[in-house]
Design a protein around this motif. Structure first.
Motif, PDB file in Angstrom:
ATOM      1  N   ARG A 149      44.323  21.714  34.701  1.00  0.00           N
ATOM      2  CA  ARG A 149      45.538  22.409  34.303  1.00  0.00           C
ATOM      3  C   ARG A 149      46.610  21.380  33.962  1.00  0.00           C
ATOM      4  N   GLN A 150      47.363  21.667  32.935  1.00  0.00           N
ATOM      5  CA  GLN A 150      48.331  20.713  32.391  1.00  0.00           C
ATOM      6  C   GLN A 150      49.742  21.291  32.458  1.00  0.00           C
ATOM      7  N   TYR A 151      50.641  20.522  33.029  1.00  0.00           N
ATOM      8  CA  TYR A 151      52.040  20.931  33.099  1.00  0.00           C
ATOM      9  C   TYR A 151      52.646  20.928  31.701  1.00  0.00           C
ATOM     10  N   VAL A 152      53.426  21.973  31.384  1.00  0.00           N
ATOM     11  CA  VAL A 152      54.052  22.085  30.071  1.00  0.00           C
ATOM     12  C   VAL A 152      55.574  21.923  30.165  1.00  0.00           C
ATOM     13  N   SER A 153      56.219  22.749  30.991  1.00  0.00           N
ATOM     14  CA  SER A 153      57.678  22.723  31.024  1.00  0.00           C
ATOM     15  C   SER A 153      58.179  23.394  32.289  1.00  0.00           C
ATOM     16  N   VAL A 154      59.383  23.006  32.708  1.00  0.00           N
ATOM     17  CA  VAL A 154      59.988  23.559  33.920  1.00  0.00           C
ATOM     18  C   VAL A 154      61.453  23.870  33.674  1.00  0.00           C
ATOM     19  N   ILE A 155      61.934  24.889  34.367  1.00  0.00           N
ATOM     20  CA  ILE A 155      63.366  25.200  34.372  1.00  0.00           C
ATOM     21  C   ILE A 155      63.782  25.431  35.819  1.00  0.00           C
TER      22      ILE A 155
ATOM     23  N   GLY B 148      59.520  41.121  42.876  1.00  0.00           N
ATOM     24  CA  GLY B 148      59.265  40.976  44.303  1.00  0.00           C
ATOM     25  C   GLY B 148      60.043  39.884  45.000  1.00  0.00           C
ATOM     26  N   GLY B 149      61.007  39.288  44.322  1.00  0.00           N
ATOM     27  CA  GLY B 149      61.780  38.228  44.956  1.00  0.00           C
ATOM     28  C   GLY B 149      63.086  37.985  44.231  1.00  0.00           C
ATOM     29  N   MET B 150      63.851  37.031  44.741  1.00  0.00           N
ATOM     30  CA  MET B 150      65.133  36.711  44.136  1.00  0.00           C
ATOM     31  C   MET B 150      64.908  35.731  42.992  1.00  0.00           C
ATOM     32  N   PHE B 151      64.923  36.256  41.777  1.00  0.00           N
ATOM     33  CA  PHE B 151      64.569  35.456  40.616  1.00  0.00           C
ATOM     34  C   PHE B 151      65.486  34.252  40.452  1.00  0.00           C
ATOM     35  N   SER B 152      66.763  34.433  40.686  1.00  0.00           N
ATOM     36  CA  SER B 152      67.719  33.351  40.433  1.00  0.00           C
ATOM     37  C   SER B 152      67.472  32.153  41.347  1.00  0.00           C
ATOM     38  N   GLY B 153      66.776  32.355  42.436  1.00  0.00           N
ATOM     39  CA  GLY B 153      66.493  31.274  43.362  1.00  0.00           C
ATOM     40  C   GLY B 153      65.188  30.556  43.103  1.00  0.00           C
ATOM     41  N   LEU B 154      64.557  30.829  41.994  1.00  0.00           N
ATOM     42  CA  LEU B 154      63.244  30.288  41.694  1.00  0.00           C
ATOM     43  C   LEU B 154      63.280  29.163  40.676  1.00  0.00           C
ATOM     44  N   ARG B 155      62.494  28.151  40.944  1.00  0.00           N
ATOM     45  CA  ARG B 155      62.139  27.152  39.945  1.00  0.00           C
ATOM     46  C   ARG B 155      60.898  27.680  39.246  1.00  0.00           C
ATOM     47  N   LEU B 156      60.910  27.647  37.919  1.00  0.00           N
ATOM     48  CA  LEU B 156      59.870  28.279  37.127  1.00  0.00           C
ATOM     49  C   LEU B 156      59.270  27.278  36.150  1.00  0.00           C
ATOM     50  N   ALA B 157      57.984  27.408  35.944  1.00  0.00           N
ATOM     51  CA  ALA B 157      57.312  26.460  35.074  1.00  0.00           C
ATOM     52  C   ALA B 157      56.206  27.145  34.279  1.00  0.00           C
ATOM     53  N   TRP B 158      55.813  26.481  33.222  1.00  0.00           N
ATOM     54  CA  TRP B 158      54.660  26.883  32.433  1.00  0.00           C
ATOM     55  C   TRP B 158      53.618  25.768  32.499  1.00  0.00           C
ATOM     56  N   PHE B 159      52.377  26.192  32.635  1.00  0.00           N
ATOM     57  CA  PHE B 159      51.231  25.301  32.602  1.00  0.00           C
ATOM     58  C   PHE B 159      50.233  25.865  31.596  1.00  0.00           C
ATOM     59  N   ARG B 160      49.267  25.047  31.229  1.00  0.00           N
ATOM     60  CA  ARG B 160      48.194  25.548  30.387  1.00  0.00           C
ATOM     61  C   ARG B 160      46.880  24.888  30.798  1.00  0.00           C
ATOM     62  N   GLN B 161      45.800  25.563  30.455  1.00  0.00           N
ATOM     63  CA  GLN B 161      44.494  25.044  30.816  1.00  0.00           C
ATOM     64  C   GLN B 161      43.449  25.498  29.808  1.00  0.00           C
ATOM     65  N   VAL B 162      42.579  24.566  29.448  1.00  0.00           N
ATOM     66  CA  VAL B 162      41.426  24.891  28.624  1.00  0.00           C
ATOM     67  C   VAL B 162      40.185  24.753  29.490  1.00  0.00           C
ATOM     68  N   PRO B 163      39.142  25.501  29.177  1.00  0.00           N
ATOM     69  CA  PRO B 163      37.926  25.445  30.008  1.00  0.00           C
ATOM     70  C   PRO B 163      37.390  24.025  30.123  1.00  0.00           C
ATOM     71  N   GLY B 164      37.076  23.639  31.346  1.00  0.00           N
ATOM     72  CA  GLY B 164      36.500  22.323  31.583  1.00  0.00           C
ATOM     73  C   GLY B 164      37.502  21.212  31.748  1.00  0.00           C
ATOM     74  N   LYS B 165      38.790  21.533  31.627  1.00  0.00           N
ATOM     75  CA  LYS B 165      39.828  20.512  31.781  1.00  0.00           C
ATOM     76  C   LYS B 165      40.794  20.912  32.881  1.00  0.00           C
TER      77      LYS B 165
END
Length: 122
Positions: free
Chosen positions: A45-51, A26-43
């Motif tokens: 959300r935690q940043y993991v990595s970015v490109i 749905g968009g121009m992928f090459s123009g996107l900054r992309l990241a991964w996050f993770r979350q456990v219940p009760g905590k």
């Protein structure tokens, strides 16, 4: 409207490797900054990595400790998270996120996937 769809999550044993994928549509992928996050219940959300749009990467060393690698394939509109030497504390819901803006590594991001569960057993 961008849509992000994660895949690749499953239950594994400690020490195993896993690669998560996130397909963006749905968009121009090459123009996107992309990241991964993770979350456990009760905590929080935690940043993991970015490109970045240009392919530069950064990883939260408190989380990854050199075990995780982010990459992107613009031809496939896909961002990956390679996770090696998985530990039980890596158990979490993993989310990919995207923005076309220049933001800090941990955000804020404008678009989010629904998440994919990763479970690591000892």
């Amino acid at each position: 409207q961008l849509q992000l769809l994660e895949s690749g999550g499953r239950s594994v044993q400690a020490g195993d490797s896993l690669r998560l994928s996130c397909v963006v549509s749905g968009g121009m992928f090459s123009g996107l900054r992309l990241a991964w996050f993770r979350q456990v219940p009760g905590k929080e959300r935690q940043y993991v990595s970015v490109i970045t749009q240009g392919g530069a990467t950064s990883t939260n060393t408190d989380v990854a400790k050199g075990r995780f690698t982010i990459s992107r394939d613009n031809a496939k509109s896909t961002v990956y998270l390679q996770m090696n030497s998985l530990e039980p504390q890596d158990t979490a819901m993993y989310y990919c996120a995207a923005t076309s803006r220049v933001v800090a590594a941990d955000g804020p991001y404008d678009y989010w996937g629904q998440g994919i569960q990763v479970t690591v057993s000892s």
